[in-house]
Design a protein around this motif. Structure first.
Motif, short mmCIF file in Angstrom:
data_model
loop_
_atom_site.label_atom_id
_atom_site.label_comp_id
_atom_site.label_asym_id
_atom_site.label_seq_id
_atom_site.Cartn_x
_atom_site.Cartn_y
_atom_site.Cartn_z
N GLU A 159 -6.49 5.30 7.89
CA GLU A 159 -6.05 5.44 6.50
C GLU A 159 -5.31 4.19 6.03
O GLU A 159 -5.47 3.75 4.90
CB GLU A 159 -5.17 6.68 6.34
CG GLU A 159 -4.84 7.00 4.91
CD GLU A 159 -4.07 8.30 4.75
OE1 GLU A 159 -3.59 8.54 3.63
OE2 GLU A 159 -3.94 9.06 5.72
N ILE A 160 -4.51 3.61 6.92
CA ILE A 160 -3.79 2.38 6.58
C ILE A 160 -4.80 1.25 6.37
O ILE A 160 -4.72 0.50 5.39
CB ILE A 160 -2.78 2.00 7.68
CG1 ILE A 160 -1.66 3.03 7.74
CG2 ILE A 160 -2.21 0.59 7.43
CD1 ILE A 160 -0.70 2.85 8.89
N ASP B 192 -4.07 3.38 12.47
CA ASP B 192 -4.45 4.46 11.56
C ASP B 192 -5.53 3.98 10.58
O ASP B 192 -5.34 3.00 9.86
CB ASP B 192 -3.21 4.91 10.81
CG ASP B 192 -3.42 6.14 9.94
OD1 ASP B 192 -4.56 6.39 9.52
OD2 ASP B 192 -2.43 6.84 9.70
N ALA C 51 -6.55 1.70 3.08
CA ALA C 51 -5.69 1.39 1.93
C ALA C 51 -5.57 -0.12 1.75
O ALA C 51 -5.58 -0.62 0.61
CB ALA C 51 -4.31 2.02 2.12
N ILE C 52 -5.46 -0.86 2.85
CA ILE C 52 -5.38 -2.32 2.77
C ILE C 52 -6.69 -2.87 2.21
O ILE C 52 -6.70 -3.75 1.34
CB ILE C 52 -5.05 -2.93 4.15
CG1 ILE C 52 -3.62 -2.56 4.54
CG2 ILE C 52 -5.23 -4.45 4.12
CD1 ILE C 52 -3.25 -2.91 5.97
N ARG D 3 4.43 0.92 1.81
CA ARG D 3 4.56 -0.03 2.92
C ARG D 3 4.02 -1.38 2.45
O ARG D 3 3.12 -1.43 1.62
CB ARG D 3 3.79 0.43 4.14
CG ARG D 3 4.41 1.67 4.78
CD ARG D 3 3.77 2.07 6.06
NE ARG D 3 3.94 1.05 7.10
CZ ARG D 3 3.44 1.18 8.33
NH1 ARG D 3 2.77 2.26 8.66
NH2 ARG D 3 3.62 0.24 9.23
N ILE E 252 -0.70 -4.41 12.08
CA ILE E 252 -0.58 -3.01 11.71
C ILE E 252 0.00 -2.27 12.91
O ILE E 252 -0.67 -2.05 13.91
CB ILE E 252 -1.94 -2.40 11.31
CG1 ILE E 252 -2.53 -3.17 10.12
CG2 ILE E 252 -1.78 -0.92 10.99
CD1 ILE E 252 -3.92 -2.72 9.73
N ASP E 253 1.28 -1.96 12.80
CA ASP E 253 1.99 -1.24 13.86
C ASP E 253 1.81 -1.88 15.23
O ASP E 253 1.51 -1.23 16.23
CB ASP E 253 1.55 0.23 13.88
CG ASP E 253 1.86 0.93 12.56
OD1 ASP E 253 2.85 0.55 11.90
OD2 ASP E 253 1.11 1.85 12.18
N VAL F 266 0.85 -1.19 0.00
CA VAL F 266 0.00 0.00 0.00
C VAL F 266 0.88 1.24 0.00
O VAL F 266 2.04 1.19 0.39
CB VAL F 266 -0.96 0.04 1.22
CG1 VAL F 266 -1.93 -1.11 1.20
CG2 VAL F 266 -0.20 0.06 2.52
N ILE G 274 0.85 4.98 1.61
CA ILE G 274 0.23 5.84 2.61
C ILE G 274 1.01 7.15 2.66
O ILE G 274 2.21 7.16 2.97
CB ILE G 274 0.25 5.18 4.01
CG1 ILE G 274 -0.39 3.80 3.98
CG2 ILE G 274 -0.40 6.09 5.04
CD1 ILE G 274 -1.85 3.82 3.65
N PHE H 150 2.49 -4.95 4.04
CA PHE H 150 1.99 -5.63 5.23
C PHE H 150 1.82 -7.11 4.91
O PHE H 150 1.32 -7.47 3.84
CB PHE H 150 0.64 -5.05 5.66
CG PHE H 150 0.73 -3.63 6.15
CD1 PHE H 150 1.01 -3.36 7.48
CD2 PHE H 150 0.57 -2.58 5.28
CE1 PHE H 150 1.11 -2.06 7.93
CE2 PHE H 150 0.66 -1.27 5.72
CZ PHE H 150 0.93 -1.02 7.05
#
Length: 78
Positions: free
Chosen positions: A66-67, A64, A70-71, A16, A35-36, A9, A11, A18
């Protein structure tokens, strides 16, 4: 048996990747993604849209949005 797939993705202009553990089950597929430091499960709801589910014991700031969005965009394009 679960499979591991990579989900790339972008961002805020940063690429990034994942890793997702994909679990096929009776009604579809579940994607478990770190995720983080938080394992988020993505699956389709009854309407067919993806939803993100955090662990029941999770009480900190959520990852986040937004992440996650995007995924989901990448998964919907497959």
């Amino acid at each position: 048996m679960d499979q591991i797939v990579e989900i790339p993705v972008e961002i805020r202009g940063v690429e990034r990747v994942f890793e997702a553990r994909v679990h096929a089950w009776q009604y579809g597929m579940q994607f478990f993604i770190d995720i983080d430091g938080v394992e988020v499960m993505l699956e389709r709801d009854d309407a067919g849209a993806f939803r993100a589910i955090l662990p029941a014991e999770f009480t900190d700031k959520p990852p986040d949005k937004e992440i996650i969005g995007a995924i989901i965009d990448v998964l919907e394009s497959l």
